[in-house]
Design an enzyme around this catalytic site. Structure first.
Site, PDB file in Angstrom:
ATOM      1  N   ARG A  51     -49.585  31.585  70.266  1.00  0.00           N
ATOM      2  CA  ARG A  51     -47.961  31.871  69.793  1.00  0.00           C
ATOM      3  C   ARG A  51     -46.801  31.518  70.026  1.00  0.00           C
ATOM      4  NH1 ARG A  51     -52.521  34.013  67.809  1.00  0.00           N
ATOM      5  NH2 ARG A  51     -53.268  32.831  70.381  1.00  0.00           N
ATOM      6  N   THR A  52     -46.861  32.535  71.644  1.00  0.00           N
ATOM      7  CA  THR A  52     -45.622  32.292  72.704  1.00  0.00           C
ATOM      8  C   THR A  52     -45.042  31.057  72.755  1.00  0.00           C
ATOM      9  OG1 THR A  52     -46.900  33.545  74.139  1.00  0.00           O
ATOM     10  CG2 THR A  52     -44.818  33.137  75.118  1.00  0.00           C
ATOM     11  N   LYS A  80     -49.343  16.394  89.945  1.00  0.00           N
ATOM     12  CA  LYS A  80     -48.876  15.058  90.981  1.00  0.00           C
ATOM     13  C   LYS A  80     -48.586  15.885  92.292  1.00  0.00           C
ATOM     14  CE  LYS A  80     -46.720  11.528  87.966  1.00  0.00           C
ATOM     15  NZ  LYS A  80     -46.061  11.395  88.343  1.00  0.00           N
ATOM     16  N   ARG A 101     -44.772  30.020  81.478  1.00  0.00           N
ATOM     17  CA  ARG A 101     -46.132  30.388  81.384  1.00  0.00           C
ATOM     18  C   ARG A 101     -46.768  29.785  82.875  1.00  0.00           C
ATOM     19  NH1 ARG A 101     -50.210  31.696  76.876  1.00  0.00           N
ATOM     20  NH2 ARG A 101     -48.518  33.842  76.654  1.00  0.00           N
ATOM     21  N   HIS A 129     -46.138  40.372  81.393  1.00  0.00           N
ATOM     22  CA  HIS A 129     -46.223  39.356  79.458  1.00  0.00           C
ATOM     23  C   HIS A 129     -44.706  39.858  79.189  1.00  0.00           C
ATOM     24  CE1 HIS A 129     -46.041  36.447  76.890  1.00  0.00           C
ATOM     25  NE2 HIS A 129     -47.917  36.533  76.660  1.00  0.00           N
TER      26      HIS A 129
HETATM   27  N1   CP Z   1     -49.785  36.769  72.934  1.00  0.00           N
HETATM   28  C1   CP Z   1     -50.024  35.111  73.592  1.00  0.00           C
HETATM   29  O1   CP Z   1     -49.473  35.567  74.674  1.00  0.00           O
HETATM   30  O2   CP Z   1     -50.893  34.623  72.554  1.00  0.00           O
HETATM   31  P1   CP Z   1     -50.679  33.363  73.948  1.00  0.00           P
HETATM   32  O3   CP Z   1     -51.757  33.357  74.630  1.00  0.00           O
HETATM   33  O4   CP Z   1     -50.859  32.325  71.919  1.00  0.00           O
HETATM   34  O5   CP Z   1     -49.059  32.843  73.528  1.00  0.00           O
END
Ligand code: CP
Length: 308
Positions: A51-52, A80, A101, A129
């Site tokens: 999603r993100t 590396k 992320r 998040h």
């Molecule tokens: N909600 C969320 O962070 O989903 P993903 O891990 O798929 O990005």
């Protein structure tokens, strides 16, 4: 130049403005379809995501911009041994904004200190998040009509669930908000959230073990997955993973106007039989995630909205 590392990086007034912009994008998508023409977003994902990452990419494409990036550490020069600090210096030459992320808490903060472009924290370890929180706030405001006067139940892995930590930090700034924290002992909300966030803001909260006990008083039920990737051993994960399973029978305890949210992915914690319940809002939540990330990109790139 601004970054988004924590939900607290925006004041409540700025958040309201951002959510208003997301609402306008939902109503008038065509108005924004060339707003980021010529701009690029880099998605730097050192951890798995559906999603993100894809909603950031969809958001930039919807705005007429372009995307580049990597979807795993193993397909980047991190494999590396390249540091986050060096990587962001490169990315600053290639893109106008980036979403990162990383499994290590604080990695996006480190990146922001070396970056020449806005850095968005797309999830750092078990910490924060913030764009999921923006998604959650927009979903609640759109479907409930308010962000105050709410009783919110947070259920599942409240220890490692970074979406829960960010959402609590964001919601304590609104009036008359109460929390019911539903988890096994081992997966309670961390002490710093209980003490430095909830108690420090005089926010009423209680901790319960049984989901059925909490359901009748909730306006929102926020279900979470047990975060297998943050456990130190598989045995503990297996013991705790099915602590809560929301099914049709349990939903009989819930008010008719309660909303079920989940950041997704789900594993077993919401039975698929609940998906058709009108109170299930977790797939609508995904769509709001695109609108709010479009609004965030426009805001951090300081786009002149009056010219659109
Ligand atoms: N909600 C969320 O962070 O989903 P993903 O891990 O798929 O990005």
């Amino acid at each position: 130049m601004r970054h988004l590392l924590s939900p607290l990086d925006f004041s409540v007034e700025e958040l309201d403005k951002l959510l208003d912009l997301a609402g306008d994008i939902e109503r008038n998508p065509d108005k924004y379809k060339e707003a980021c023409k010529g701009k690029k977003i880099a998605t730097l994902f050192y951890e798995p995501s559906t999603r993100t990452r894809l909603s950031f990419e969809a958001a930039m494409l919807n705005l007429g911009g372009s995307v580049l990036g990597f979807s795993s550490a193993s397909s980047s020069s991190a494999a590396k041994g390249e540091s986050v600090s060096d990587t962001i210096r490169m990315i600053s030459c290639y893109a106008d904004i980036c979403a990162m992320r990383h499994p290590k808490e604080g990695a996006p903060l480190v990146a922001s200190s070396k970056s020449r472009i806005p850095v968005i924290n797309a999830g750092d370890g078990g910490h924060q998040h913030p764009t999921q929180t923006l998604t959650d706030l927009l979903t609640i405001r759109s479907l409930k009509g308010r962000l105050s006067n709410l009783t919110i139940g947070l259920c599942g892995d409240l220890k490692f669930g970074r979406t829960v930590h960010s959402l609590i930090e964001a919601l304590v700034r609104y009036t008359d908000v109460k929390f019911v924290l539903i988890s096994p002992d081992e997966l309670r909300v961390p002490e710093y959230i209980r003490e430095d966030v909830l108690a420090a803001h005089n926010i009423p909260f209680k901790e319960v073990r049984k989901l059925e006990d909490a359901l009748p008083e909730l306006d929102i039920l926020y279900m979470t997955r047990v975060q297998r990737e943050r456990f130190f051993n598989e045995e503990d994960y297996v013991r705790l993973k099915d602590s809560y399973i929301l099914d049709k029978q349990k939903m009989t305890y819930a008010p008719d106007d309660m909303l079920i949210l989940h950041p997704l992915p789900r594993v077993n914690e919401i039975s698929v039989e609940v998906d058709d319940d009108p109170r299930a809002a977790y797939f609508r939540q995904v769509q709001y995630g695109v609108y709010v990330r479009m609004a965030l990109i426009l805001t951090l790139l300081e786009t002149d909205l009056d010219s659109l």
